[in-house]
Design a protein around this motif. Structure first.
Motif, PDB file in Angstrom:
ATOM      1  N   ASN A  12      32.611  75.315  67.198  1.00  0.00           N
ATOM      2  CA  ASN A  12      33.008  76.550  66.533  1.00  0.00           C
ATOM      3  C   ASN A  12      33.881  77.381  67.468  1.00  0.00           C
ATOM      4  OD1 ASN A  12      33.151  79.058  65.205  1.00  0.00           O
ATOM      5  ND2 ASN A  12      31.134  78.755  64.293  1.00  0.00           N
ATOM      6  N   PRO A  13      35.123  77.700  67.066  1.00  0.00           N
ATOM      7  CA  PRO A  13      36.026  78.450  67.945  1.00  0.00           C
ATOM      8  C   PRO A  13      35.669  79.927  68.087  1.00  0.00           C
ATOM      9  CG  PRO A  13      37.087  78.038  65.843  1.00  0.00           C
ATOM     10  CD  PRO A  13      35.771  77.313  65.821  1.00  0.00           C
ATOM     11  N   ASP A  14      34.764  80.443  67.250  1.00  0.00           N
ATOM     12  CA  ASP A  14      34.336  81.835  67.342  1.00  0.00           C
ATOM     13  C   ASP A  14      33.657  82.055  68.691  1.00  0.00           C
ATOM     14  OD1 ASP A  14      33.246  84.349  67.060  1.00  0.00           O
ATOM     15  OD2 ASP A  14      31.882  83.819  65.434  1.00  0.00           O
ATOM     16  N   PRO A  15      34.153  83.018  69.496  1.00  0.00           N
ATOM     17  CA  PRO A  15      33.558  83.244  70.827  1.00  0.00           C
ATOM     18  C   PRO A  15      32.054  83.515  70.784  1.00  0.00           C
ATOM     19  CG  PRO A  15      35.589  84.496  70.589  1.00  0.00           C
ATOM     20  CD  PRO A  15      35.292  83.897  69.249  1.00  0.00           C
ATOM     21  N   GLY A  16      31.566  84.115  69.716  1.00  0.00           N
ATOM     22  CA  GLY A  16      30.141  84.387  69.597  1.00  0.00           C
ATOM     23  C   GLY A  16      29.305  83.154  69.320  1.00  0.00           C
ATOM     24  N   ARG A  17      29.928  82.083  68.863  1.00  0.00           N
ATOM     25  CA  ARG A  17      29.207  80.845  68.529  1.00  0.00           C
ATOM     26  C   ARG A  17      29.562  79.676  69.460  1.00  0.00           C
ATOM     27  NH1 ARG A  17      26.283  80.774  63.435  1.00  0.00           N
ATOM     28  NH2 ARG A  17      26.115  78.688  64.193  1.00  0.00           N
ATOM     29  N   TRP A  18      30.465  79.892  70.420  1.00  0.00           N
ATOM     30  CA  TRP A  18      30.938  78.831  71.311  1.00  0.00           C
ATOM     31  C   TRP A  18      29.792  78.149  72.058  1.00  0.00           C
ATOM     32  CZ3 TRP A  18      35.489  76.460  71.551  1.00  0.00           C
ATOM     33  CH2 TRP A  18      35.778  75.667  72.661  1.00  0.00           C
ATOM     34  N   PHE A  19      28.787  78.939  72.465  1.00  0.00           N
ATOM     35  CA  PHE A  19      27.676  78.402  73.253  1.00  0.00           C
ATOM     36  C   PHE A  19      26.463  78.059  72.397  1.00  0.00           C
ATOM     37  CE2 PHE A  19      30.079  80.702  76.508  1.00  0.00           C
ATOM     38  CZ  PHE A  19      30.189  79.702  77.456  1.00  0.00           C
ATOM     39  N   ASP A  20      26.671  77.804  71.100  1.00  0.00           N
ATOM     40  CA  ASP A  20      25.575  77.549  70.186  1.00  0.00           C
ATOM     41  C   ASP A  20      25.448  76.065  69.832  1.00  0.00           C
ATOM     42  OD1 ASP A  20      23.499  77.903  68.408  1.00  0.00           O
ATOM     43  OD2 ASP A  20      24.679  78.927  66.896  1.00  0.00           O
ATOM     44  N   LEU A  21      26.431  75.529  69.101  1.00  0.00           N
ATOM     45  CA  LEU A  21      26.364  74.154  68.602  1.00  0.00           C
ATOM     46  C   LEU A  21      27.660  73.399  68.860  1.00  0.00           C
ATOM     47  CD1 LEU A  21      24.979  75.030  65.047  1.00  0.00           C
ATOM     48  CD2 LEU A  21      23.631  74.194  66.970  1.00  0.00           C
ATOM     49  N   ILE A  22      27.537  72.083  69.021  1.00  0.00           N
ATOM     50  CA  ILE A  22      28.697  71.192  69.059  1.00  0.00           C
ATOM     51  C   ILE A  22      28.397  70.008  68.140  1.00  0.00           C
ATOM     52  CG2 ILE A  22      29.403  71.841  71.407  1.00  0.00           C
ATOM     53  CD1 ILE A  22      28.209  69.165  72.392  1.00  0.00           C
ATOM     54  N   THR A  23      29.440  69.296  67.747  1.00  0.00           N
ATOM     55  CA  THR A  23      29.267  68.095  66.923  1.00  0.00           C
ATOM     56  C   THR A  23      29.782  66.894  67.696  1.00  0.00           C
ATOM     57  OG1 THR A  23      29.582  69.421  64.928  1.00  0.00           O
ATOM     58  CG2 THR A  23      29.778  67.040  64.681  1.00  0.00           C
ATOM     59  N   ILE A  24      29.016  65.806  67.682  1.00  0.00           N
ATOM     60  CA  ILE A  24      29.412  64.579  68.381  1.00  0.00           C
ATOM     61  C   ILE A  24      29.653  63.459  67.370  1.00  0.00           C
ATOM     62  CG2 ILE A  24      28.295  65.176  70.558  1.00  0.00           C
ATOM     63  CD1 ILE A  24      25.955  63.310  69.716  1.00  0.00           C
ATOM     64  N   ASP A  25      30.340  62.414  67.822  1.00  0.00           N
ATOM     65  CA  ASP A  25      30.779  61.318  66.944  1.00  0.00           C
ATOM     66  C   ASP A  25      29.776  60.182  66.767  1.00  0.00           C
ATOM     67  OD1 ASP A  25      30.932  60.173  69.460  1.00  0.00           O
ATOM     68  OD2 ASP A  25      32.909  59.307  69.142  1.00  0.00           O
TER      69      ASP A  25
END
Length: 182
Positions: A12-25
């Motif tokens: 998520n490019p939102d600075p408030g959500r950057w350190f929350d979730l990522i998606t992997i392949d």
């Protein structure tokens, strides 16, 4: 554990959500399951929050979710016992994880290493989390809180490893009789 190599495909490019979730392949088709630990070559970054057939969402250690707790231990120095606590939160200003519920009477020094304790049953024991930056008493003075500098770079993530836990089995037929008595 057996590592499953994966690549970050969305954040998520939102600075408030950057350190929350990522998606992997990688997803359930590749053996990924909920609550598996996710690491980089430097250390622990989070756990699998949910998975689909071809990709998975990783909840980072820095996620503000109140349920995001990790059993950890500060490795004792000079033969001292390890000090247990829970990673519960992230201080964005200090860029540090918060290790809480540490007994008030234990001495902790800057630079001590912090690893997973293995006591939660989710994370394998001994995965590197980071090192102690500073320690302060909690607001009631009943316990301590340590600021932990993450070993892994939570800002810049590319390739990760999902840890597939391997259960140890005991071969009873080939056991030493002396071990059986213990």
């Amino acid at each position: 554990y057996n590592p499953i190599v994966a690549t970050l495909i969305a954040r998520n490019p939102d600075p408030g959500r950057w350190f929350d979730l990522i998606t992997i392949d990688k997803g359930s088709q590749h053996g990924i399951q909920k609550d598996m630990a996710v690491i980089t070559d430097k250390g622990l970054i989070g756990k699998i929050k949910n998975t689909s057939k071809f990709n998975s969402t990783v909840q980072l250690l820095s996620s503000p979710d109140r349920k995001n707790r990790i059993a950890a231990e500060i490795q004792g120095k000079d033969g001292q016992p390890n000090i247990f606590g829970l990673i519960e939160g992230y201080d964005e200003k200090k860029k540090a994880l918060l290790l809480k519920k540490i007994e008030s009477d234990v001495k902790i020094e800057k630079g001590q290493k912090v690893v997973t304790s293995g006591s939660s049953g989710i994370f394998p024991e001994g995965l590197v989390i980071g090192e102690v930056m500073e320690v302060e008493p909690d607001s009631y003075g009943l316990s301590q809180m340590a600021y932990i500098k993450p070993e892994a770079d939570l800002y810049n993530i590319d390739r990760v490893f999902v840890t597939e836990r391997v259960k140890e089995t005991i071969d009873i037929d080939n056991m030493d009789p002396e071990e059986e008595e213990e």
